[in-house]
Design a protein around this motif. Structure first.
Motif, PDB file in Angstrom:
ATOM      1  N   ASP A  64      22.162  44.270  15.017  1.00  0.00           N
ATOM      2  CA  ASP A  64      20.947  44.263  14.203  1.00  0.00           C
ATOM      3  C   ASP A  64      20.645  42.893  13.629  1.00  0.00           C
ATOM      4  OD1 ASP A  64      23.153  44.297  12.610  1.00  0.00           O
ATOM      5  OD2 ASP A  64      22.300  45.577  11.056  1.00  0.00           O
ATOM      6  N   LYS A  65      21.647  41.947  13.691  1.00  0.00           N
ATOM      7  CA  LYS A  65      21.420  40.589  13.216  1.00  0.00           C
ATOM      8  C   LYS A  65      21.319  39.601  14.368  1.00  0.00           C
ATOM      9  CE  LYS A  65      23.816  41.366   8.798  1.00  0.00           C
ATOM     10  NZ  LYS A  65      24.922  40.940   7.928  1.00  0.00           N
ATOM     11  N   ASP A  66      21.353  40.098  15.565  1.00  0.00           N
ATOM     12  CA  ASP A  66      21.268  39.237  16.741  1.00  0.00           C
ATOM     13  C   ASP A  66      19.876  38.608  16.800  1.00  0.00           C
ATOM     14  OD1 ASP A  66      21.283  38.024  19.196  1.00  0.00           O
ATOM     15  OD2 ASP A  66      22.126  39.733  20.270  1.00  0.00           O
ATOM     16  N   PRO A  67      19.791  37.275  16.781  1.00  0.00           N
ATOM     17  CA  PRO A  67      18.476  36.621  16.833  1.00  0.00           C
ATOM     18  C   PRO A  67      17.714  36.929  18.113  1.00  0.00           C
ATOM     19  CG  PRO A  67      20.245  35.014  17.114  1.00  0.00           C
ATOM     20  CD  PRO A  67      20.881  36.283  16.682  1.00  0.00           C
ATOM     21  N   ASN A  68      18.439  37.267  19.176  1.00  0.00           N
ATOM     22  CA  ASN A  68      17.772  37.608  20.431  1.00  0.00           C
ATOM     23  C   ASN A  68      17.009  38.926  20.328  1.00  0.00           C
ATOM     24  OD1 ASN A  68      18.483  35.349  21.955  1.00  0.00           O
ATOM     25  ND2 ASN A  68      20.478  36.199  22.454  1.00  0.00           N
ATOM     26  N   VAL A  69      17.513  39.853  19.511  1.00  0.00           N
ATOM     27  CA  VAL A  69      16.812  41.115  19.293  1.00  0.00           C
ATOM     28  C   VAL A  69      15.492  40.848  18.571  1.00  0.00           C
ATOM     29  CG1 VAL A  69      16.876  43.344  18.109  1.00  0.00           C
ATOM     30  CG2 VAL A  69      18.925  42.488  19.266  1.00  0.00           C
ATOM     31  N   THR A  70      15.560  40.006  17.543  1.00  0.00           N
ATOM     32  CA  THR A  70      14.342  39.638  16.816  1.00  0.00           C
ATOM     33  C   THR A  70      13.358  38.924  17.730  1.00  0.00           C
ATOM     34  OG1 THR A  70      15.647  39.394  14.788  1.00  0.00           O
ATOM     35  CG2 THR A  70      13.454  38.412  14.809  1.00  0.00           C
ATOM     36  N   ALA A 108      13.077  39.261  20.993  1.00  0.00           N
ATOM     37  CA  ALA A 108      12.510  40.221  21.941  1.00  0.00           C
ATOM     38  C   ALA A 108      11.389  41.028  21.304  1.00  0.00           C
ATOM     39  CB  ALA A 108      13.611  41.147  22.458  1.00  0.00           C
ATOM     40  N   LYS A 109      11.598  41.455  20.062  1.00  0.00           N
ATOM     41  CA  LYS A 109      10.572  42.245  19.373  1.00  0.00           C
ATOM     42  C   LYS A 109       9.329  41.414  19.073  1.00  0.00           C
ATOM     43  CE  LYS A 109      13.885  45.453  17.280  1.00  0.00           C
ATOM     44  NZ  LYS A 109      14.488  45.969  16.021  1.00  0.00           N
ATOM     45  N   GLU A 110       9.533  40.159  18.743  1.00  0.00           N
ATOM     46  CA  GLU A 110       8.386  39.298  18.456  1.00  0.00           C
ATOM     47  C   GLU A 110       7.620  38.927  19.722  1.00  0.00           C
ATOM     48  OE1 GLU A 110       7.104  38.424  15.553  1.00  0.00           O
ATOM     49  OE2 GLU A 110       8.613  39.683  14.585  1.00  0.00           O
ATOM     50  N   LEU A 111       8.335  38.814  20.840  1.00  0.00           N
ATOM     51  CA  LEU A 111       7.672  38.466  22.091  1.00  0.00           C
ATOM     52  C   LEU A 111       6.637  39.514  22.483  1.00  0.00           C
ATOM     53  CD1 LEU A 111      10.518  37.094  24.396  1.00  0.00           C
ATOM     54  CD2 LEU A 111       8.534  35.839  23.552  1.00  0.00           C
ATOM     55  N   MET A 112       6.944  40.780  22.195  1.00  0.00           N
ATOM     56  CA  MET A 112       6.051  41.871  22.612  1.00  0.00           C
ATOM     57  C   MET A 112       4.660  41.761  22.006  1.00  0.00           C
ATOM     58  SD  MET A 112       8.651  45.074  22.283  1.00  0.00           S
ATOM     59  CE  MET A 112      10.257  45.049  23.063  1.00  0.00           C
ATOM     60  N   VAL A 113       4.554  41.131  20.851  1.00  0.00           N
ATOM     61  CA  VAL A 113       3.258  41.026  20.180  1.00  0.00           C
ATOM     62  C   VAL A 113       2.805  39.577  20.027  1.00  0.00           C
ATOM     63  CG1 VAL A 113       3.452  43.209  18.941  1.00  0.00           C
ATOM     64  CG2 VAL A 113       4.439  41.152  17.935  1.00  0.00           C
ATOM     65  N   SER A 114       3.502  38.657  20.675  1.00  0.00           N
ATOM     66  CA  SER A 114       3.096  37.256  20.577  1.00  0.00           C
ATOM     67  C   SER A 114       1.984  36.972  21.583  1.00  0.00           C
ATOM     68  CB  SER A 114       4.291  36.331  20.835  1.00  0.00           C
ATOM     69  OG  SER A 114       4.748  36.475  22.163  1.00  0.00           O
ATOM     70  N   LYS A 115       1.023  36.193  21.173  1.00  0.00           N
ATOM     71  CA  LYS A 115      -0.165  35.950  21.991  1.00  0.00           C
ATOM     72  C   LYS A 115       0.174  35.255  23.301  1.00  0.00           C
ATOM     73  CE  LYS A 115      -4.682  33.663  21.874  1.00  0.00           C
ATOM     74  NZ  LYS A 115      -5.602  32.799  21.089  1.00  0.00           N
ATOM     75  N   GLY A 116       0.983  34.222  23.237  1.00  0.00           N
ATOM     76  CA  GLY A 116       1.312  33.451  24.445  1.00  0.00           C
ATOM     77  C   GLY A 116       2.010  34.299  25.491  1.00  0.00           C
ATOM     78  N   PHE A 117       3.006  35.055  25.064  1.00  0.00           N
ATOM     79  CA  PHE A 117       3.765  35.887  26.015  1.00  0.00           C
ATOM     80  C   PHE A 117       2.873  36.974  26.613  1.00  0.00           C
ATOM     81  CE2 PHE A 117       6.192  39.750  26.851  1.00  0.00           C
ATOM     82  CZ  PHE A 117       7.102  39.281  27.789  1.00  0.00           C
ATOM     83  N   VAL A 118       2.087  37.634  25.776  1.00  0.00           N
ATOM     84  CA  VAL A 118       1.236  38.737  26.250  1.00  0.00           C
ATOM     85  C   VAL A 118       0.220  38.236  27.266  1.00  0.00           C
ATOM     86  CG1 VAL A 118      -0.581  40.342  25.554  1.00  0.00           C
ATOM     87  CG2 VAL A 118       1.526  40.206  24.228  1.00  0.00           C
ATOM     88  N   VAL A 119      -0.438  37.126  26.970  1.00  0.00           N
ATOM     89  CA  VAL A 119      -1.457  36.594  27.880  1.00  0.00           C
ATOM     90  C   VAL A 119      -0.828  36.198  29.213  1.00  0.00           C
ATOM     91  CG1 VAL A 119      -3.093  34.710  28.245  1.00  0.00           C
ATOM     92  CG2 VAL A 119      -2.998  35.863  26.028  1.00  0.00           C
ATOM     93  N   ASP A 120       0.326  35.516  29.170  1.00  0.00           N
ATOM     94  CA  ASP A 120       1.010  35.131  30.411  1.00  0.00           C
ATOM     95  C   ASP A 120       1.440  36.360  31.206  1.00  0.00           C
ATOM     96  OD1 ASP A 120       0.690  32.485  29.778  1.00  0.00           O
ATOM     97  OD2 ASP A 120       2.701  32.245  28.934  1.00  0.00           O
ATOM     98  N   PHE A 121       1.881  37.394  30.501  1.00  0.00           N
ATOM     99  CA  PHE A 121       2.310  38.631  31.153  1.00  0.00           C
ATOM    100  C   PHE A 121       1.141  39.307  31.863  1.00  0.00           C
ATOM    101  CE2 PHE A 121       2.408  43.299  30.479  1.00  0.00           C
ATOM    102  CZ  PHE A 121       3.366  43.631  31.426  1.00  0.00           C
ATOM    103  N   VAL A 135      10.244  41.156  29.027  1.00  0.00           N
ATOM    104  CA  VAL A 135      10.862  40.759  27.757  1.00  0.00           C
ATOM    105  C   VAL A 135      12.352  40.494  27.963  1.00  0.00           C
ATOM    106  CG1 VAL A 135      11.505  41.542  25.451  1.00  0.00           C
ATOM    107  CG2 VAL A 135       9.183  41.899  26.274  1.00  0.00           C
ATOM    108  N   ASN A 136      13.025  41.394  28.670  1.00  0.00           N
ATOM    109  CA  ASN A 136      14.448  41.200  28.955  1.00  0.00           C
ATOM    110  C   ASN A 136      14.690  39.930  29.759  1.00  0.00           C
ATOM    111  OD1 ASN A 136      16.175  43.339  27.841  1.00  0.00           O
ATOM    112  ND2 ASN A 136      14.947  44.744  29.073  1.00  0.00           N
TER     113      ASN A 136
END
Length: 317
Positions: free
Chosen positions: A92-98, A100-113, A199-200
């Motif tokens: 729950d403190k793994d920065p990679n988990v945070t 991954a969750k932020e990527l799902m709603v980040s503009k850059g990642f979503v548009v590229d996806f 995301v993975n």
């Protein structure tokens, strides 16, 4: 005193008289309610069906635990040093988990996806689901090439994605539930499946690149270090990075494991046609009541009859 009492009675609203008045205007109110009912039912029938697919994800710990404690006559214990170098971190403190969750709603990642999988027509021009395929709005869409005839802005792409996307995090279990709603049930399922995969992969690529650079750097330090304890620490750090590479190689779901995979929805999620019809009819009744109230304030009365049809307004005295 009596005059004051009569004045108060004149200003008060008699509920019985109001009901009698509304009953006398029942034909007019029925007309407005009927028109509103027809309009609302028509709108409800014209609106396309939407379907929502969901997936449940479990975060995984990529900060693998590597012990920095040893025993024997030359025992050593680095104690709290493990926290400084990022070893033994909980999931729950793994920065990679945070991340991954932020990527799902980040503009850059979503548009590229969206651009990578060419989902622009489905997101921006899908009209309805009919006979097992998506019907598109013709304006700006080339049906032969299945491409848009214009280039949408990144903001329009991102906004269209967020209109159908939902995400909920459970703080107790750390699980996440994603959902996507679309006129096509197949597209909703496909988008979620590919989103989780991307995301993975994004987090995996980032961690693999960092692990490879760390190993090269640590190998260089180890070759230059003669101190036994420091050499041991560096080898433990190298071991951690090697485990990250191993995990990335053998595990497809690097950071978010799929607990409940995306399903193909068979029942619509909206529109709520019954509610639209009921509230539309009620809204028409209120409009009719409002019009009657306006005429009443203007000291006019609407006399409405269906048989025979007549509508006139008479001045109230």
């Amino acid at each position: 005193m009596q005059d004051s009492f009569d004045e108060k009675n004149n200003d008060s609203v008699d509920l019985y008289q109001m009901i009698v008045w509304m009953w006398s205007q029942r034909n007019f109110l029925s007309l407005f309610s009927s028109i509103a009912a027809i309009i609302s039912v028509t709108i409800a029938l014209v609106l396309p069906n939407y379907y929502i697919s969901n997936v449940t994800l479990m975060p995984k710990d990529t900060q693998l635990d590597v012990s920095l404690t040893g025993g024997g006559s030359g025992g050593f214990d680095f104690g709290g040093l493990s926290s400084l170098v990022g070893l033994g971190t909980s999931a729950d403190k793994d920065p990679n988990v945070t991340l991954a969750k932020e990527l799902m709603v980040s503009k850059g990642f979503v548009v590229d996806f969206i651009k990578k999988y060419d989902y622009l027509p489905e997101l921006l021009h899908a009209r309805r689901w009919e006979a097992g395929s998506i019907v598109y709005y013709p304006e700006g869409y080339n049906a032969e090439l299945d491409k848009l005839e214009y280039t949408p802005s990144d903001y329009d792409i991102y906004k269209a994605f967020l209109l159908g996307f939902t995400i909920n995090h459970d703080r107790k279990t750390s699980y996440s539930k994603l959902g996507f709603e679309h006129v096509s049930p197949f597209f909703a399922k496909e988008l979620l499946t590919n989103l989780v995969k991307e995301v993975n992969n994004k987090v995996k690529e980032r961690e693999v690149d960092r692990a490879n650079k760390s190993i090269v750097y640590l190998d260089d330090l180890i070759s230059q270090t003669s101190m036994r304890d420091l050499n041991l620490l560096l080898n433990k750090l190298k071991e951690k990075n090697l485990k990250v590479l191993m995990l990335a190689e053998i595990d497809e779901n690097f950071i978010l494991d799929v607990v409940d995979p995306p399903f193909l929805p068979t029942e619509k999620s909206k529109p709520y046609r019954a509610l639209i019809s009921v509230f539309g009819t009620f809204f028409g009744f209120l409009i009719g009541l409002f019009i009657l109230g306006i005429f009443q304030l203007m000291r006019y009365e609407i006399i409405f009859s269906l048989f025979p049809f007549k509508l006139r307004r008479s001045k109230l005295h």
